[in-house]
Design a protein around this motif. Structure first.
Motif, PDB file in Angstrom:
ATOM      1  N   LEU A 169       0.421  -1.116  -0.234  1.00 41.47           N
ATOM      2  CA  LEU A 169       0.006  -0.265   0.512  1.00 41.47           C
ATOM      3  C   LEU A 169       1.097   1.262   0.029  1.00 41.47           C
ATOM      4  N   ILE A 170       2.343   1.172   0.765  1.00 44.16           N
ATOM      5  CA  ILE A 170       2.706   2.453   1.173  1.00 44.16           C
ATOM      6  C   ILE A 170       3.545   2.501  -0.437  1.00 44.16           C
ATOM      7  N   GLY A 171       4.230   1.993  -1.131  1.00 39.51           N
ATOM      8  CA  GLY A 171       4.735   1.645  -2.471  1.00 39.51           C
ATOM      9  C   GLY A 171       3.312   2.511  -3.435  1.00 39.51           C
ATOM     10  N   LEU A 172       2.708   1.983  -3.447  1.00 40.86           N
ATOM     11  CA  LEU A 172       1.024   2.342  -4.514  1.00 40.86           C
ATOM     12  C   LEU A 172       1.052   3.689  -4.266  1.00 40.86           C
ATOM     13  N   PHE A 173       1.600   4.238  -2.637  1.00 39.80           N
ATOM     14  CA  PHE A 173       0.650   5.824  -2.645  1.00 39.80           C
ATOM     15  C   PHE A 173       2.347   6.208  -3.113  1.00 39.80           C
ATOM     16  N   LEU A 174       3.326   6.240  -3.121  1.00 40.67           N
ATOM     17  CA  LEU A 174       4.664   6.553  -3.040  1.00 40.67           C
ATOM     18  C   LEU A 174       4.949   7.158  -4.966  1.00 40.67           C
ATOM     19  N   PHE A 175       4.469   5.363  -5.351  1.00 40.41           N
ATOM     20  CA  PHE A 175       3.747   5.448  -7.163  1.00 40.41           C
ATOM     21  C   PHE A 175       3.481   6.922  -7.012  1.00 40.41           C
ATOM     22  N   TRP A 176       2.698   6.885  -6.717  1.00 49.45           N
ATOM     23  CA  TRP A 176       0.804   7.976  -6.930  1.00 49.45           C
ATOM     24  C   TRP A 176       1.542   9.513  -6.741  1.00 49.45           C
ATOM     25  N   GLN A 177       2.026   9.595  -5.364  1.00 53.03           N
ATOM     26  CA  GLN A 177       2.788  10.758  -5.338  1.00 53.03           C
ATOM     27  C   GLN A 177       3.955  11.322  -6.582  1.00 53.03           C
ATOM     28  N   CYS A 178       4.795  10.308  -6.827  1.00 57.24           N
ATOM     29  CA  CYS A 178       5.862  11.241  -7.733  1.00 57.24           C
ATOM     30  C   CYS A 178       5.122  10.915  -9.570  1.00 57.24           C
ATOM     31  N   VAL A 179       3.837  10.673  -9.534  1.00 64.77           N
ATOM     32  CA  VAL A 179       3.232  11.017 -10.678  1.00 64.77           C
ATOM     33  C   VAL A 179       2.875  12.710 -10.727  1.00 64.77           C
ATOM     34  N   GLN A 180       2.736  12.878  -9.403  1.00 63.25           N
ATOM     35  CA  GLN A 180       1.880  14.668  -9.266  1.00 63.25           C
ATOM     36  C   GLN A 180       3.382  15.284  -9.508  1.00 63.25           C
ATOM     37  N   VAL A 181       4.301  14.549  -8.926  1.00 65.80           N
ATOM     38  CA  VAL A 181       5.606  15.788  -8.056  1.00 65.80           C
ATOM     39  C   VAL A 181       6.372  15.968 -10.015  1.00 65.80           C
ATOM     40  N   PHE A 182       5.914  15.123 -10.426  1.00 63.10           N
ATOM     41  CA  PHE A 182       6.629  15.363 -11.482  1.00 63.10           C
ATOM     42  C   PHE A 182       5.263  16.389 -12.742  1.00 63.10           C
ATOM     43  N   ASP A 183       3.562  15.957 -12.605  1.00 65.70           N
ATOM     44  CA  ASP A 183       2.616  16.890 -12.935  1.00 65.70           C
ATOM     45  C   ASP A 183       3.261  17.782 -12.691  1.00 65.70           C
ATOM     46  N   VAL A 184       3.881  18.617 -11.084  1.00 64.42           N
ATOM     47  CA  VAL A 184       4.040  20.069 -11.623  1.00 64.42           C
ATOM     48  C   VAL A 184       5.034  20.448 -11.682  1.00 64.42           C
ATOM     49  N   MET A 185       5.978  19.800 -11.922  1.00 66.78           N
ATOM     50  CA  MET A 185       7.556  20.260 -12.694  1.00 66.78           C
ATOM     51  C   MET A 185       7.333  19.872 -14.238  1.00 66.78           C
ATOM     52  N   LYS A 186       6.506  19.655 -14.289  1.00 60.81           N
ATOM     53  CA  LYS A 186       5.677  19.948 -15.972  1.00 60.81           C
ATOM     54  C   LYS A 186       5.583  21.166 -16.471  1.00 60.81           C
ATOM     55  N   HIS A 187       4.523  21.714 -15.381  1.00 57.73           N
ATOM     56  CA  HIS A 187       3.455  22.326 -14.978  1.00 57.73           C
ATOM     57  C   HIS A 187       4.136  23.846 -15.019  1.00 57.73           C
ATOM     58  N   ASN A 188       5.011  24.132 -14.389  1.00 59.27           N
ATOM     59  CA  ASN A 188       5.517  25.237 -13.767  1.00 59.27           C
ATOM     60  C   ASN A 188       6.906  24.580 -15.296  1.00 59.27           C
ATOM     61  N   VAL A 189       7.343  23.898 -15.399  1.00 61.97           N
ATOM     62  CA  VAL A 189       8.243  24.467 -16.490  1.00 61.97           C
ATOM     63  C   VAL A 189       7.426  24.567 -18.010  1.00 61.97           C
ATOM     64  N   ARG A 190       6.268  24.208 -18.243  1.00 64.13           N
ATOM     65  CA  ARG A 190       5.366  25.243 -19.174  1.00 64.13           C
ATOM     66  C   ARG A 190       5.473  26.817 -18.785  1.00 64.13           C
ATOM     67  N   HIS A 191       5.231  26.679 -17.302  1.00 63.03           N
ATOM     68  CA  HIS A 191       4.319  28.363 -17.497  1.00 63.03           C
ATOM     69  C   HIS A 191       5.552  29.123 -17.212  1.00 63.03           C
ATOM     70  N   ARG A 192       6.345  28.574 -16.967  1.00 60.99           N
ATOM     71  CA  ARG A 192       8.066  28.886 -16.637  1.00 60.99           C
ATOM     72  C   ARG A 192       7.675  29.729 -15.404  1.00 60.99           C
ATOM     73  N   VAL A 193       7.353  28.700 -13.973  1.00 61.91           N
ATOM     74  CA  VAL A 193       6.711  28.996 -12.468  1.00 61.91           C
ATOM     75  C   VAL A 193       8.406  28.202 -11.551  1.00 61.91           C
ATOM     76  N   SER A 194       8.394  29.854 -10.871  1.00 62.96           N
ATOM     77  CA  SER A 194       9.565  28.945 -10.093  1.00 62.96           C
ATOM     78  C   SER A 194       8.931  29.502  -8.560  1.00 62.96           C
ATOM     79  N   PHE A 195       9.611  28.950  -7.724  1.00 58.54           N
ATOM     80  CA  PHE A 195       9.027  29.228  -6.375  1.00 58.54           C
ATOM     81  C   PHE A 195      10.202  30.005  -5.922  1.00 58.54           C
ATOM     82  N   GLY A 196       9.379  31.020  -5.362  1.00 60.85           N
ATOM     83  CA  GLY A 196       9.787  32.424  -4.342  1.00 60.85           C
ATOM     84  C   GLY A 196      10.598  32.082  -3.104  1.00 60.85           C
TER      85      GLY A 196
END
Length: 342
Positions: A169-196
């Protein structure tokens, strides 16, 4: 070093009401600073999927951490998780839909428009394309609910969740979180957003709030466990703490529903469910087996049914209309009645 108990002792406020007020106050402070992160590099769906679940679901994680060494009642942990997830997917989505309609696509959800907080009500952030993307993201998040809940249901059909089940169950959750993290990173690259720097400053505030949440929940769980009679007692620890942990979620759902941000309402409540199922159950199963009675299996089916219902409304209607919100509230009433009567 128990800073909060010492402080409340010195003020002669060492009672459950004082700790409940602190719990809600710290939770609201945390959610307020998370909202500020919308202007620091996170769009609404990412905020609801990645950050809000950890903060609104932090109480459930703390509850698991406290139950392992202090009390160890696996059935109470399971009840806590079930109450949390069913409440999120039925009552806490049903009430905002009943009040305002939850419209992901423009014109959906059954709302009447008007003003909210001095601003024109809006179905979701951005135009039509952004709304379509948010809908697809929410459909993916709800699909994850189906996979996670079905996995727990299948693993628990033998009557318990073992250590091996917990790792799965923990492995399933961590895989899902990795997918979400990379999705946010792709969004920020497309929109040229950085964390201030404000993003990280708000993150520090959130960590401080997390510490005070731990102390308040520790005290409240110990106090409830010490009660021998009445509904608020150790016999109903899972139910009482389950409702306690969803109080910040309820405020969150009502606030963002009033702001007409259905994308954040949906993603925060659905994402919070991922913290309990599978993460909380998986973590506790590493320490000791978790019994899975027949009522729990039926509750898993209710969670899956609610997730499928939301998926259908999102796919076909672009949101959750008011009349469907009333049905969700009625379903939650049935869950509570059958759970307490059983």
């Amino acid at each position: 070093m128990n800073l909060l108990p010492n402080l409340l002792d010195s003020l002669a406020l060492n009672d459950p009401l004082a700790y409940l007020v602190v719990f809600l106050g710290v939770s609201l402070l945390m959610l307020w600073r998370l909202e500020a992160m919308l202007d620091s590099g996170l769009e609404g769906t990412a905020l609801g999927t990645l950050l809000l679940p950890y903060c609104s679901g932090l109480g459930n994680l703390i509850f698991v951490a406290l139950m392992v060494p202090k009390f160890g009642a696996a059935s109470e942990v399971l009840t806590n998780c079930l109450v949390n997830n069913v409440t999120n997917l039925t009552l806490l989505l049903g009430v905002p839909a009943l009040c305002w309609g939850l419209a992901i696509l423009p014109g959906a959800g059954g709302g009447k428009g008007g003003k909210a907080g001095g601003k024109a009500a809006r179905p979701t952030k951005g135009g039509g394309t952004e709304a379509q993307i948010n809908r697809l993201s929410l459909l993916l998040t709800l699909t994850a609910v189906l996979f996670f809940t079905a996995a727990v249901w299948l693993l628990g059909r033998d009557g318990k969740l073992t250590e091996t089940d917990g790792w799965a169950l923990i492995g399933l959750f961590l895989f899902w979180q990795c997918v979400q993290v990379f999705d946010v990173m792709k969004h920020n690259v497309r929109h040229r957003v950085s964390f201030g720097w404000k993003f990280y400053a708000d993150g520090l505030v959130v960590l401080v709030c997390a510490y005070f949440l731990f102390e308040t929940i520790d005290w409240l769980v110990s106090w409830i466990s010490a009660q021998r009679t009445g509904f608020i007692s150790r016999d109903n620890l899972g139910w009482v703490t389950g409702w306690l942990m969803v109080l910040p979620n309820a405020i969150l759902a009502l606030y963002w529903g009033w702001r007409r941000r259905a994308d954040v309402v949906f993603s925060s409540q659905v994402g919070d469910g991922h913290i309990c199922i599978p993460l909380c159950l998986g973590l506790f199963a590493l320490a000791k087996p978790v019994p899975v009675p027949a009522f729990a299996l039926n509750s898993f089916l209710l969670i899956c049914g609610a997730a499928v219902t939301h998926m259908l409304f999102l796919a076909l209607a672009g949101g959750l209309p008011r009349w469907a919100g009333a049905l969700m509230c009625a379903a939650y009433g049935g869950f509570v009645y059958l759970g307490l009567a059983g």
